[in-house]
Design a protein around this motif. Structure first.
Motif, PDB file in Angstrom:
ATOM      1  N   HIS A  74      -9.757   0.795   8.037  1.00 17.32           N
ATOM      2  CA  HIS A  74      -8.980   0.695   6.801  1.00 17.32           C
ATOM      3  C   HIS A  74      -9.369   1.813   5.853  1.00 17.32           C
TER       4      HIS A  74
ATOM      5  N   ASP B  87      -9.553   1.650   2.613  1.00  7.72           N
ATOM      6  CA  ASP B  87     -10.301   1.177   1.444  1.00  7.72           C
ATOM      7  C   ASP B  87     -11.580   0.491   1.906  1.00  7.72           C
TER       8      ASP B  87
ATOM      9  N   SER C 106       0.838  -1.217   0.000  1.00  9.31           N
ATOM     10  CA  SER C 106       0.000   0.000   0.000  1.00  9.31           C
ATOM     11  C   SER C 106       0.863   1.253   0.000  1.00  9.31           C
TER      12      SER C 106
ATOM     13  N   ARG D   3      -6.792   3.689  -0.204  1.00  8.68           N
ATOM     14  CA  ARG D   3      -5.622   2.849   0.059  1.00  8.68           C
ATOM     15  C   ARG D   3      -4.546   3.217  -0.948  1.00  8.68           C
TER      16      ARG D   3
END
Length: 572
Positions: A306, A308, A98, A158
């Motif tokens: 997160h 994403d 990432s 991300r």
């Protein structure tokens, strides 16, 4: 102001766009397919430094490391066909780690497309499953548009790699076009209700634990995250090769999950009643092959943060999924106030457990005996004593890295550069990139003998650009990680894992670097002092070959023990 009247080549438009987006260096192996861009970089008035590497894998690894260090896209240029193929390793690492990165690839002229011209490749097909976005620019006037989008895609949500193909005629053609403004990263922010629920879930728990990882972190985000951890007195374990998000000297840091974790830490993670997973995908290595938590619904109450939204619920179902960038989440978490006497200076129901977990971590950092005359555990203890806290340690892949991850204490954000993708050959290019980015900091590269020879030619790059890194080559004359798996599954049937190596110190000296062989634990401190002094004085790399006994396959076992256990279990 946007440039709308000046006639420029596509290469000049491209380089002007890079300057607008804040690019200060690019890594490349030159090729005739993007000569117009090379010419424009040469005329960039010193605003953009061009680092020429000896292999495209080295160039993309350096760009990926730059992305990790800065949270800005690392920029790499390679030529078409073979150059792009070599560069794919860095794209894969950036995807799995990432990391924001943009790879620009020269392409055959647009008038020759679809004929399988010399070195022609269909890049959307080649990189489509690996990069966040792959595009081929079809007209020079669209370069500002596409480059702006590339920066936005690489950094938003991300982070990850973007691939941009540049046909020769698009770069050499001239046109008048407006420049785009500098990109602005786009990220989700956590909702107030979600953050309030997170605080409530912590207050309702008896055995909380934070598992931190993933990409997209910044210095400020790490600082805010530490404030959150301190306010709630939470124990923090790091995901695989994410050990520098929280300073390992912090009393709430309790170790790492991944390869070779402390069994007591694994037991604590399983016994926790609340897991707060911040930033990480919870991939195969961190979760020990997806066995650390029950699938699809963990037994613990589960919070997953997160950047994403597609990662939330992808593998593990969370009681509280939070879609947010790391800086955004960390800032919100730092503002949370514990309910009741749970501040940093007071006791919580889990305060004793935090202290016990920290004690277990520190006890696990005391190396036991190791076969052979050179003990890597003692090497790591010496490094821990003499290196400054902000030293950057890099490594690629191999069993040697288990000693590094287990026994070193990373001093905070971006003191660790290591590929979660498990890519060999990463350590040396990453070290060079780090040293060029911050010459005042010490940079130590760890590499196995197999790992090192996948990027050894970048010693020439380090010498050319005065990157005084120290390289520690751990030599056991084999692909140690594969040999370990071989002994577990096919005990005693050794094939394709033995290596015959060059004289590593002589190889280093041939490049103009320092080289010395170390075969005994007692001689390492003085050899390291000589290597560090050379690197600092001459601003060139210094290499130490650490010769270890092949039996020493991990800090806790030997090849013979692996073989005997496998035979007893009926393998082979």
């Amino acid at each position: 102001m946007a440039n709308t009247k000046t006639l420029r080549s596509g290469g000049e438009i491209l380089v002007d766009a890079l300057k607008i987006h804040g690019v200060d260096r690019v890594f490349c192996v030159p090729g005739e397919s993007f000569l117009a861009a090379i010419d424009a970089l040469g005329g960039a008035d010193g605003a953009i430094r061009t680092i020429v590497t000896r292999h495209e894998a080295g160039a993309t690894n350096m760009a990926e490391a730059y992305g990790k260090l800065t949270a800005k896209p690392g920029i790499c240029f390679v030529t078409r066909g073979p150059g792009a193929s070599h560069a794919a390793i860095g794209v894969h690492t950036a995807a799995q780690d990432s990391t924001p990165m943009i790879l620009f690839i020269g392409q055959v002229g647009s008038h020759m497309r679809q004929r399988e011209a010399w070195q022609e490749v269909d890049y959307p097909a080649m990189f489509g499953g690996m990069a966040k976005w792959v595009v081929e620019i079809d007209r020079p006037e669209r370069i500002p548009e596409f480059v702006s989008r590339a920066f936005h895609v690489a950094t938003s949500g991300r982070p990850g790699p973007v691939v941009v193909a540049l046909p020769e005629d698009v770069l050499s053609a001239e046109c008048e076009t407006a420049d785009a403004d500098a990109y602005r990263r786009v990220a989700a922010h956590p909702g107030a209700d979600d953050m309030a629920r997170l605080a409530a879930m912590i207050g309702e728990s008896a055995r909380p634990l934070v598992l931190v990882g993933g990409g997209g972190w910044t210095t400020a985000a790490c600082r805010d995250f530490a404030h959150f951890v301190e306010a709630f007195d939470l124990p923090v374990a790091a995901g695989f090769r994410r050990q520098d998000i929280l300073d390992n000297h912090h009393p709430n840091y309790v170790g790492h999950a991944g390869l070779g974790p402390n069994p007591k830490l694994v037991a604590r993670i399983r016994a926790a009643d609340l897991i707060i997973a911040v930033g990480g995908r919870l991939g195969e290595t961190t979760t020990n092959g997806y066995t650390l938590f029950e699938l699809p619904r963990p037994a613990q109450r589960f919070v997953h943060v997160h950047a994403d939204p597609l990662e939330l619920g992808r593998i593990y179902q969370a009681d509280l999924p939070i879609n947010a960038g790391m800086p955004e989440f960390a800032a919100a978490a730092a503002a949370l106030k514990p309910k009741g006497p749970t501040g940093w200076h007071t006791r919580t129901p889990w305060s004793d457990a935090v202290k016990a977990a920290r004690a277990d971590y520190e006890a696990d950092q005391a190396p036991g005996p190791m076969p052979g005359r050179l003990d890597l555990g003692m090497v790591m203890l010496h490094l821990r004593e003499v290196l400054p806290k902000d030293a950057i340690l890099t490594n690629g892949a191999g069993n040697y890295a288990i000693w590094v991850h287990r026994f070193h204490r990373y001093g905070g954000f971006r003191t660790q550069l290591a590929p979660t993708s498990g890519a060999m050959g990463y350590g040396l290019p990453a070290a060079i990139s780090a040293k060029l980015y911050d010459p005042a900091r010490e940079v130590i590269c760890f590499a196995g003998d197999g790992c090192f020879l996948m990027s050894a030619q970048e010693l020439a790059t380090a010498c050319q650009y005065e990157a005084g890194v120290v390289v520690l080559v751990v030599n056991n004359n084999m692909y140690g990680s594969i040999r370990a798996h071989q002994e577990r599954e096919y005990p005693g049937r050794v094939h394709a894992t033995t290596l015959e190596n060059p004289d590593f110190p002589a190889l280093a000296r041939a490049y103009g670097a320092f080289g010395e062989k170390v075969e005994e634990t007692g001689t390492f401190p003085d050899a390291l002092a000589r290597a560090r002094a050379f690197a600092a004085e001459h601003r060139k790399p210094a290499l130490l070959e650490l010769v270890i006994d092949p039996e020493a396959i991990t800090p806790s076992t030997t090849l013979t023990a692996l073989r005997e256990a496998a035979l007893k279990a009926g393998h082979g």
